[in-house]
Motif scaffolding. Structure first.
Motif, PDB file in Angstrom:
ATOM      1  N   VAL A 209       0.880  -1.209  -0.058  1.00 31.40           N
ATOM      2  CA  VAL A 209      -0.085   0.047  -0.102  1.00 31.40           C
ATOM      3  C   VAL A 209       0.826   1.251  -0.115  1.00 31.40           C
ATOM      4  CG1 VAL A 209       0.009   0.419   2.392  1.00 31.40           C
ATOM      5  CG2 VAL A 209      -2.388   0.464   0.849  1.00 31.40           C
ATOM      6  N   HIS A 210       0.515   2.344  -0.956  1.00 29.29           N
ATOM      7  CA  HIS A 210       1.299   3.539  -0.816  1.00 29.29           C
ATOM      8  C   HIS A 210       0.911   4.494   0.317  1.00 29.29           C
ATOM      9  CE1 HIS A 210       2.692   2.369  -5.061  1.00 29.29           C
ATOM     10  NE2 HIS A 210       1.352   2.499  -5.276  1.00 29.29           N
ATOM     11  N   ILE A 211       1.873   4.809   1.108  1.00 32.66           N
ATOM     12  CA  ILE A 211       1.761   5.546   2.467  1.00 32.66           C
ATOM     13  C   ILE A 211       2.083   6.851   1.909  1.00 32.66           C
ATOM     14  CG2 ILE A 211       2.413   5.868   4.721  1.00 32.66           C
ATOM     15  CD1 ILE A 211       3.065   2.662   4.786  1.00 32.66           C
ATOM     16  N   LEU A 212       1.184   7.687   2.273  1.00 29.52           N
ATOM     17  CA  LEU A 212       1.360   9.295   2.181  1.00 29.52           C
ATOM     18  C   LEU A 212       1.463   9.750   3.566  1.00 29.52           C
ATOM     19  CD1 LEU A 212      -0.108   8.465  -0.718  1.00 29.52           C
ATOM     20  CD2 LEU A 212      -0.102  10.920  -1.008  1.00 29.52           C
ATOM     21  N   ALA A 213       2.544  10.440   3.897  1.00 29.78           N
ATOM     22  CA  ALA A 213       2.592  10.946   5.300  1.00 29.78           C
ATOM     23  C   ALA A 213       1.830  12.330   5.467  1.00 29.78           C
ATOM     24  CB  ALA A 213       4.035  11.087   5.803  1.00 29.78           C
ATOM     25  N   GLY A 214       1.047  12.430   6.562  1.00 29.07           N
ATOM     26  CA  GLY A 214       0.283  13.783   6.609  1.00 29.07           C
ATOM     27  C   GLY A 214       0.911  14.646   7.473  1.00 29.07           C
ATOM     28  N   VAL A 215       0.997  15.959   6.995  1.00 25.49           N
ATOM     29  CA  VAL A 215       1.458  17.029   7.624  1.00 25.49           C
ATOM     30  C   VAL A 215       0.468  18.136   7.761  1.00 25.49           C
ATOM     31  CG1 VAL A 215       3.706  16.396   7.198  1.00 25.49           C
ATOM     32  CG2 VAL A 215       2.749  18.046   5.652  1.00 25.49           C
ATOM     33  N   MET A 216       0.454  19.053   8.631  1.00 21.58           N
ATOM     34  CA  MET A 216      -0.391  20.210   8.800  1.00 21.58           C
ATOM     35  C   MET A 216       0.192  21.283   9.330  1.00 21.58           C
ATOM     36  SD  MET A 216      -4.137  20.353  11.057  1.00 21.58           S
ATOM     37  CE  MET A 216      -3.618  21.898  12.194  1.00 21.58           C
ATOM     38  N   PRO A 217       0.405  22.460   8.551  1.00 23.59           N
ATOM     39  CA  PRO A 217       1.224  23.474   8.977  1.00 23.59           C
ATOM     40  C   PRO A 217       0.455  24.375  10.279  1.00 23.59           C
ATOM     41  CG  PRO A 217       0.211  24.036   6.877  1.00 23.59           C
ATOM     42  CD  PRO A 217      -0.291  22.695   7.074  1.00 23.59           C
ATOM     43  N   LEU A 218       0.975  24.614  11.291  1.00 22.76           N
ATOM     44  CA  LEU A 218       0.319  25.322  12.513  1.00 22.76           C
ATOM     45  C   LEU A 218       0.334  26.780  12.073  1.00 22.76           C
ATOM     46  CD1 LEU A 218       2.083  23.117  15.223  1.00 22.76           C
ATOM     47  CD2 LEU A 218      -0.187  23.105  14.638  1.00 22.76           C
ATOM     48  N   LYS A 219      -0.745  27.168  12.530  1.00 19.65           N
ATOM     49  CA  LYS A 219      -0.864  28.745  12.246  1.00 19.65           C
ATOM     50  C   LYS A 219      -0.619  29.507  13.382  1.00 19.65           C
ATOM     51  CE  LYS A 219      -4.599  30.681   9.065  1.00 19.65           C
ATOM     52  NZ  LYS A 219      -5.993  30.898   8.667  1.00 19.65           N
ATOM     53  N   SER A 220      -0.713  29.041  14.678  1.00 20.64           N
ATOM     54  CA  SER A 220      -0.341  29.682  15.824  1.00 20.64           C
ATOM     55  C   SER A 220      -0.182  28.711  16.864  1.00 20.64           C
ATOM     56  CB  SER A 220      -1.645  30.475  16.248  1.00 20.64           C
ATOM     57  OG  SER A 220      -2.773  29.748  16.571  1.00 20.64           O
ATOM     58  N   HIS A 221       0.023  29.057  18.210  1.00 24.09           N
ATOM     59  CA  HIS A 221       0.410  28.466  19.303  1.00 24.09           C
ATOM     60  C   HIS A 221      -0.901  28.130  19.703  1.00 24.09           C
ATOM     61  CE1 HIS A 221       0.933  28.569  23.882  1.00 24.09           C
ATOM     62  NE2 HIS A 221       1.632  27.764  23.255  1.00 24.09           N
ATOM     63  N   LYS A 222      -1.936  28.797  19.782  1.00 22.34           N
ATOM     64  CA  LYS A 222      -3.393  28.568  19.998  1.00 22.34           C
ATOM     65  C   LYS A 222      -3.721  27.163  19.514  1.00 22.34           C
ATOM     66  CE  LYS A 222      -7.876  30.449  20.402  1.00 22.34           C
ATOM     67  NZ  LYS A 222      -8.743  31.575  20.136  1.00 22.34           N
ATOM     68  N   VAL A 223      -3.388  27.262  17.977  1.00 19.29           N
ATOM     69  CA  VAL A 223      -3.906  25.886  17.207  1.00 19.29           C
ATOM     70  C   VAL A 223      -2.930  24.698  17.768  1.00 19.29           C
ATOM     71  CG1 VAL A 223      -3.841  25.073  14.972  1.00 19.29           C
ATOM     72  CG2 VAL A 223      -4.608  27.375  15.289  1.00 19.29           C
ATOM     73  N   ALA A 224      -1.724  24.973  18.046  1.00 16.51           N
ATOM     74  CA  ALA A 224      -0.970  24.012  18.443  1.00 16.51           C
ATOM     75  C   ALA A 224      -1.544  23.379  19.689  1.00 16.51           C
ATOM     76  CB  ALA A 224       0.713  24.526  18.678  1.00 16.51           C
ATOM     77  N   LEU A 225      -1.990  24.203  20.723  1.00 15.32           N
ATOM     78  CA  LEU A 225      -2.588  23.532  21.860  1.00 15.32           C
ATOM     79  C   LEU A 225      -3.630  22.856  21.755  1.00 15.32           C
ATOM     80  CD1 LEU A 225      -1.781  26.438  24.428  1.00 15.32           C
ATOM     81  CD2 LEU A 225      -0.838  24.027  24.479  1.00 15.32           C
ATOM     82  N   TYR A 226      -4.533  23.576  20.887  1.00  9.87           N
ATOM     83  CA  TYR A 226      -5.763  22.949  20.534  1.00  9.87           C
ATOM     84  C   TYR A 226      -5.577  21.417  19.918  1.00  9.87           C
ATOM     85  CZ  TYR A 226     -10.468  22.172  18.534  1.00  9.87           C
ATOM     86  OH  TYR A 226     -11.882  21.740  18.272  1.00  9.87           O
ATOM     87  N   MET A 227      -4.854  21.299  18.966  1.00  3.45           N
ATOM     88  CA  MET A 227      -4.535  20.232  18.415  1.00  3.45           C
ATOM     89  C   MET A 227      -3.845  19.060  19.585  1.00  3.45           C
ATOM     90  SD  MET A 227      -5.254  20.058  15.384  1.00  3.45           S
ATOM     91  CE  MET A 227      -6.181  21.320  14.417  1.00  3.45           C
ATOM     92  N   LYS A 228      -2.882  19.606  20.313  1.00  7.45           N
ATOM     93  CA  LYS A 228      -2.463  18.758  21.317  1.00  7.45           C
ATOM     94  C   LYS A 228      -3.483  18.190  22.312  1.00  7.45           C
ATOM     95  CE  LYS A 228       0.986  18.648  24.958  1.00  7.45           C
ATOM     96  NZ  LYS A 228       2.177  17.725  24.476  1.00  7.45           N
ATOM     97  N   ASN A 229      -4.341  19.158  22.793  1.00  4.26           N
ATOM     98  CA  ASN A 229      -5.298  18.926  23.979  1.00  4.26           C
ATOM     99  C   ASN A 229      -6.736  18.506  23.519  1.00  4.26           C
ATOM    100  OD1 ASN A 229      -3.147  19.464  25.663  1.00  4.26           O
ATOM    101  ND2 ASN A 229      -3.649  21.731  25.640  1.00  4.26           N
ATOM    102  N   LYS A 230      -7.087  19.095  22.518  1.00  2.00           N
ATOM    103  CA  LYS A 230      -8.639  18.718  21.937  1.00  2.00           C
ATOM    104  C   LYS A 230      -9.118  17.683  21.083  1.00  2.00           C
ATOM    105  CE  LYS A 230     -10.068  22.168  24.982  1.00  2.00           C
ATOM    106  NZ  LYS A 230     -10.456  21.889  26.265  1.00  2.00           N
ATOM    107  N   VAL A 231      -7.895  17.140  20.396  1.00  3.36           N
ATOM    108  CA  VAL A 231      -8.096  16.656  19.187  1.00  3.36           C
ATOM    109  C   VAL A 231      -7.818  15.073  19.497  1.00  3.36           C
ATOM    110  CG1 VAL A 231      -7.629  15.966  16.504  1.00  3.36           C
ATOM    111  CG2 VAL A 231      -7.817  18.311  17.495  1.00  3.36           C
ATOM    112  N   SER A 232      -8.914  14.159  19.623  1.00  2.00           N
ATOM    113  CA  SER A 232      -8.567  12.861  19.827  1.00  2.00           C
ATOM    114  C   SER A 232      -7.692  12.301  18.690  1.00  2.00           C
ATOM    115  CB  SER A 232      -9.876  12.016  19.982  1.00  2.00           C
ATOM    116  OG  SER A 232     -10.252  11.988  21.088  1.00  2.00           O
ATOM    117  N   GLY A 233      -6.676  11.497  19.230  1.00  5.39           N
ATOM    118  CA  GLY A 233      -5.861  10.771  18.007  1.00  5.39           C
ATOM    119  C   GLY A 233      -4.797  11.453  17.710  1.00  5.39           C
TER     120      GLY A 233
END
Lengths: 233, 305, 137
Positions: free
Chosen positions: B214-238
């Motif tokens: 299976v071809h694996i494409l690695a996912g990346v997401m550019p962070l816009k701000s510190h707030k977004v980083a924290l949100y991703m860390k704490n509020k997004v399951s998985g």
């Protein structure tokens, strides 16, 4: 067992609006165990309703009865003297009980005082968790004794979704991820091999989706002749 | 070739692929989709259209896919199991295929309690692995799941999601194997910030030989701000976001620049990992940054193969 | 201080009654509004008893038992706390006011605290008004 919770008192009072001679009917079975509709709860609810009636000048006459199992005609038949003269029955048994009463006493309105929720078990005193999805096609042998239909929020059959983290479901930190539990159970049983095979799309016909379910045990069904011989009604 | 899509040709040829994500609008007008398509044209080999992401009603993935194709971009239709049963699923696939869609990504879908209509009843008739099985049968056997023959079989390049950051970790590679067995041709992973864990997962993937199935494409997401980083860390399951990354965003003089820098660094590193055949860029609410990221990562131009 | 307030106090034999008797002996101006009912242990008090008291016109009901972890019968006072909380919810639902029901944990020598508990309940009745059913009984 069936698990339910009493409706909020305000809602019950609204539902009773327009009625005056009310029979509060409980059940000694499932709802007694989940402390929602047993004899004790009938007593407390009745007293609360009398208090409301006195405060609001409703003039309600509240009577009480509790039967062994409100889903069975044999027991529901016995409360006929209590039904006499009433214009409503407030059932705090599960939805099955409330419907059984209505079927047996079609002229007296049967009202639900309980919100029936699910099939589950008491996991510790006062805490009741949903356990069985009632899908009609049990796969517990494939999932280490944990129901994926109802304990997984998405009813997944092939492992956890990407939202499972630290053993918790994505819908909330208080909800265990069923597939984490299944994984641990199969690991304990030495049967992780069961997770390798892909389970195909489920046949939902025997579930709620297929329509109201009827199950027949022919060895217990009585013909007209047998009924007469037995003197049954 | 299964579908002969641009994405399939690039992956099959061994070139490093780039896909990006576009979020459909909450609107009956496709103008925003056309605008984003124009902005992003040429920056990726195919573009995912999310499917009522976070259980919020938006313009359908298939409708947006048609708009993209009109602009000359290749769409990847995302199709969740939350809102449709197998009957609607197969119907949607036939329709999408008839309209020219070749790449379809199968996923379970966020639970409806995430969204703005939590009272809705969810479907989940089938799960994402069963969805792959159904779509593969349509493509390879020309039949619906029940065996009914299709007059014309759809040509499909099938995708699935993979999340090395969810639990239980040991099972995540098994799950990839199950998806491969069910019919996945390619997978896109959840956004990577914890490179160590991703490398560990890739190690297990290679040990099972899954990187060749299976071809694996690695996912990346550019962070816009510190707030977004924290949100991703704490509020997004998985999702796992290491403190080091959060700190970089917090201390950055220009958070957006730092976000782009981190993303490009990640892509540079991912290119070197054996078994990673491409990158999937999810610039949520920031699609316009994708062309720049792809360029700085040295991955332009993206010519049709 | 307007009309007579009807306050019922269920007191357990140990902490509750002990404190009540001390209060009667030592505290001058001990409110005579209170009807004291002695029970062997607060675990004996049922939610039904609390609700019935209000039907019969009580303005407030409180239960007085031993300090936490000091219940002579181990957890009678813990059980009572849960029932009082339940009573509060019912009284709030009915619009009577959950503050009319309360629980106090007292040691048998806390006469002053018993009187203070009574004063608290009197204060609440003044704030919430008399039980509308009191006039009819």
């Amino acid at each position: 067992m069936i698990i339910g919770e009493q409706k909020p008192l305000k809602e019950i009072c609204d539902i009773l609006e327009g009625h005056h001679r009310i029979l509060v009917a409980g059940c000694r079975s499932c709802v007694a165990i989940c402390l929602a509709g047993g004899e004790k709860e009938v007593g407390i609810l009745s007293e609360s309703l009398r208090l409301h009636s006195d405060l609001a000048g409703k003039g309600w006459e509240i009577d009480e009865v509790t039967v062994e199992r409100q889903c069975e005609n044999e027991w529901v038949r016995e409360i006929a003297p209590k039904i006499e003269g009433k214009d409503a029955v407030l059932s705090i048994a599960c939805g099955v009980g409330a419907q059984t009463i209505q079927a047996m006493y079609p002229k007296v309105r049967s009202l639900p005082g309980l919100n029936t929720s699910n099939m589950g078990a008491p996991i510790e005193p006062g805490i009741f968790m949903e356990r069985c999805g009632g899908c009609g096609d049990c796969v517990l042998h494939l999932t280490g004794g944990i129901c994926p239909i109802v304990r997984c929020a998405k009813s997944l059959l092939n492992g956890p979704c990407g939202g499972s983290q630290n053993g918790k479901c994505e819908i909330g930190k208080e909800t265990p991820c069923a597939w984490e539990e299944i994984y641990q159970s199969l690991k304990e049983l030495g049967r992780l091999d069961l997770l390798e095979a892909n389970i195909p799309p489920k046949d939902w016909t025997p579930s709620r989706s297929g329509g109201p379910r009827k199950i027949v045990r022919p060895e217990a069904v009585m013909s007209e002749t047998e009924r007469q011989l037995r003197g049954e009604r | 070739m299964k579908a002969d899509s641009n994405l399939e040709r690039i992956l099959t040829s061994g070139k490093f692929a780039v896909t990006a994500e576009i979020g459909p609008p909450r609107s009956a007008s496709a103008d925003l989709v056309r605008k984003k398509a124009e902005e992003m044209k040429g920056s990726a080999d195919a573009f995912n259209l999310t499917d009522n992401q976070t259980a919020m009603s938006r313009m359908s993935s298939i409708a947006c896919a048609v708009v993209l194709m009109q602009q000359g971009l290749e769409p990847v239709v995302q199709m969740t199991c939350r809102d449709r049963n197998r009957i609607a699923m197969q119907s949607d696939v036939l329709g999408a295929s008839a309209l020219g869609v070749l790449d379809i990504l199968c996923l379970s879908g966020d639970h409806q309690s995430f969204g703005n209509m939590k009272e809705a009843k969810n479907v989940y008739d089938v799960d994402s692995i069963q969805e792959l099985m159904i779509l593969r049968k349509m493509r390879d056997e020309g039949k619906l799941w029940n065996g009914d023959e299709l007059d014309v079989a759809p040509k499909l390049f099938l995708g699935a999601a993979a999340n090395p950051f969810a639990d239980p970790f040991e099972f995540r590679v098994t799950r990839l194997g199950k998806k491969a067995a069910a019919g996945a041709d390619f997978v896109q992973t959840q956004s990577i910030y914890d490179m160590e864990r991703f490398e560990k997962w890739m190690g297990l993937v290679r040990a099972r030989g899954l990187h060749e199935r299976v071809h694996i494409l690695a996912g990346v997401m550019p962070l816009k701000s510190h707030k977004v980083a924290l949100y991703m860390k704490n509020k997004v399951s998985g999702m796992i976001v290491p403190d080091a990354i959060v700190e970089r965003m917090r201390n950055a003089k220009d958070p957006k620049e730092e976000g782009v820098l981190i993303c490009v660094e990640q892509i540079d590193h991912l290119k070197s990992i054996e078994g990673v055949h491409g990158v999937h860029i999810m610039a949520v609410n920031w699609e316009e940054i994708v062309p720049r990221i792809v360029s700085e990562a040295g991955l332009t131009p993206r010519n049709r193969y | 201080m307007s009309q007579t307030k009807r306050i019922i106090a269920y007191c357990c034999e140990h902490g509750g009654m002990g404190a009540a008797e001390r209060a009667a002996k030592e505290q001058s101006q001990f409110a005579s509004d209170v009807v004291i009912i002695s029970v062997e242990c607060l675990g004996r008090v049922d939610l039904l008893h609390l609700l019935q008291a209000f039907r019969e016109g009580a303005d407030a009901v409180f239960v007085a038992g031993c300090l936490e972890k000091n219940c002579h019968h181990l957890y009678g006072n813990v059980e009572a706390r849960k029932k009082v909380d339940q009573a509060k919810r019912v009284l709030d639902s009915l619009g009577l006011g959950g503050d009319r029901a309360e629980m106090f944990n007292l040691a048998s020598n806390q006469g002053l605290e018993f009187k203070q508990s009574v004063d608290i309940m009197i204060g609440r009745v003044e704030r919430l008004g008399p039980n509308p059913l009191g006039a009819k009984k």
